[in-house]
Design a protein around this motif. Structure first.
Motif, short mmCIF file in Angstrom:
data_model
loop_
_atom_site.label_atom_id
_atom_site.label_comp_id
_atom_site.label_asym_id
_atom_site.label_seq_id
_atom_site.Cartn_x
_atom_site.Cartn_y
_atom_site.Cartn_z
N PRO A 7 0.82 -1.21 0.00
CA PRO A 7 0.00 0.00 0.00
C PRO A 7 0.85 1.26 0.00
CG PRO A 7 0.07 -0.94 2.20
CD PRO A 7 0.74 -1.92 1.29
N ARG A 8 0.31 2.29 -0.62
CA ARG A 8 0.94 3.61 -0.57
C ARG A 8 0.23 4.41 0.51
NH1 ARG A 8 4.25 5.12 -4.66
NH2 ARG A 8 3.64 7.30 -4.68
N ILE A 9 1.02 4.91 1.45
CA ILE A 9 0.49 5.59 2.64
C ILE A 9 0.98 7.03 2.64
CG2 ILE A 9 0.57 5.64 5.16
CD1 ILE A 9 0.73 2.61 5.12
N ALA A 10 0.10 7.95 3.00
CA ALA A 10 0.44 9.37 3.03
C ALA A 10 0.41 9.90 4.45
CB ALA A 10 -0.53 10.17 2.16
N ALA A 39 -2.06 7.16 -3.06
CA ALA A 39 -2.23 6.75 -1.67
C ALA A 39 -3.60 6.14 -1.46
CB ALA A 39 -2.03 7.94 -0.74
N THR A 40 -3.64 5.10 -0.66
CA THR A 40 -4.92 4.47 -0.29
C THR A 40 -5.24 4.67 1.18
OG1 THR A 40 -3.71 2.39 -0.08
CG2 THR A 40 -4.91 2.74 -2.13
N PHE A 158 -4.78 -2.76 4.70
CA PHE A 158 -3.33 -2.52 4.74
C PHE A 158 -2.68 -3.22 5.93
CE2 PHE A 158 -6.03 1.22 4.09
CZ PHE A 158 -6.07 1.21 2.70
N GLY A 159 -3.46 -3.99 6.67
CA GLY A 159 -3.00 -4.64 7.89
C GLY A 159 -3.70 -4.05 9.10
N ARG A 160 -3.38 -4.58 10.25
CA ARG A 160 -3.95 -4.10 11.50
C ARG A 160 -3.31 -2.76 11.86
NH1 ARG A 160 -7.81 -6.15 14.88
NH2 ARG A 160 -6.44 -6.60 16.63
N ILE A 257 4.69 10.61 0.96
CA ILE A 257 4.19 9.33 0.48
C ILE A 257 5.25 8.26 0.65
CG2 ILE A 257 3.40 8.04 -1.55
CD1 ILE A 257 1.31 9.97 -0.90
N ALA A 258 4.82 7.09 1.12
CA ALA A 258 5.74 5.94 1.20
C ALA A 258 4.97 4.68 0.82
CB ALA A 258 6.31 5.79 2.60
N GLU A 259 5.66 3.79 0.15
CA GLU A 259 5.09 2.49 -0.19
C GLU A 259 5.55 1.48 0.86
OE1 GLU A 259 5.98 -0.21 -3.87
OE2 GLU A 259 4.35 1.18 -4.40
#
Length: 281
Positions: A7-10, A39-40, A158-160, A257-259
């Protein structure tokens, strides 16, 4: 729910102002920019909707819990924006009404990509401190009610996800409880002062990630605010090995942003199983 392995997280950094409306407009632009970059999941900073000139300003914009009927403009904005952008949003903190008329909860709310609220965490640890070698002093308990001592972890694609806020970073027992409850990502929306941020921000964020083999997403307030307070910025995403994989470099509004490689995190936890080596409860 379907899993996202990368996932891409912002982390959304803001220089929030002393009025709600321009802050929501700014947040909308930043969230849209995050979504446009793929980003999701996006995490807003603490107090994203208001950094007032006075600590009591938050009492005038506090909302009842629950969106609808036009009485909750901040919550309505979050639900509508999440649905419009198809974006999971961790909404920093907003002031929600408490049973006490002169104090509110600092509530971290989570909305899924349909605009449904799926979690709430009320900040547990309140920032009542005087800074060494400084005249800076803060007393959050004057206007905030501490949340119940109950760690909050939720399922997501994206996980817990475990929820914390700002000063919580200094309490590793909370992070251990979140990781014990299965957290793979822990968020720490913050408004770290420039003084404490310069001294401790990076080391605290990296330590909490390392200790728990989690991804830490820590968006921060940045720059000067209406009260005269200066916040540190340097919004971070730290991976489960403690490496900073994305960082804001300005004292302004910025989208970081990071993957996240969830398979890599699983490999790290499998090969370096310190969480299962604990001997003290």
């Amino acid at each position: 729910m379907p899993a996202h392995d990368t996932p891409r997280i912002a982390a959304i950094q803001m220089n929030s102002l002393g009025e709600v409306a321009p802050n929501l407009a700014r947040a909308a632009d930043l969230l849209r920019h995050a979504a446009d970059q793929g980003a999701t999941l996006a995490v807003l900073p603490e107090n994203f909707a208001l950094m007032g000139a006075h600590e009591t300003d938050k009492l005038g914009v506090a909302e009842p819990d629950g969106a609808g009927n036009g009485a909750t403009p901040i919550q309505d904005f979050l639900a509508e924006t999440a649905a419009e952008l198809g974006l999971w949003i961790v909404a920093g903190t907003i002031p929600l009404a408490s049973p006490e008329p002169d104090r509110v909860y600092a509530a971290c709310l989570v909305y899924d990509d349909r605009g449904q609220r799926v979690a709430r965490y009320d900040k547990i640890h309140l920032f009542d401190v005087g800074l060494p070698d400084s005249r800076e002093a803060y007393r959050e308990s004057a206007t905030f009610v501490a949340g119940e001592i109950a760690p909050v972890v939720l399922d997501s694609p994206f996980g817990r996800i475990g929820l914390t806020v700002c000063y919580d970073l200094r309490f590793p027992e909370l992070y251990r409880a979140l990781s014990a409850a299965g957290a793979e990502i822990i968020v720490a929306p913050s408004a770290f002062t420039h003084t404490t941020g310069r001294a401790h921000w990076h080391v605290l964020a990296r330590a909490r990630a390392i200790e728990n083999l989690v991804t830490l997403v820590a968006p921060n307030q940045a720059g000067h605010h209406a009260s005269g307070r200066r916040t540190y910025g340097h919004s971070l995403v730290v991976d489960a090995w403690g490496q900073v994989i994305a960082e804001a470099r300005s004292e302004a509004n910025e989208v970081v942003i990071a993957e996240i490689d969830r398979n890599r995190q699983t490999e790290v936890r499998g090969g370096f199983p310190c969480l299962s080596h604990r001997r003290l409860a």
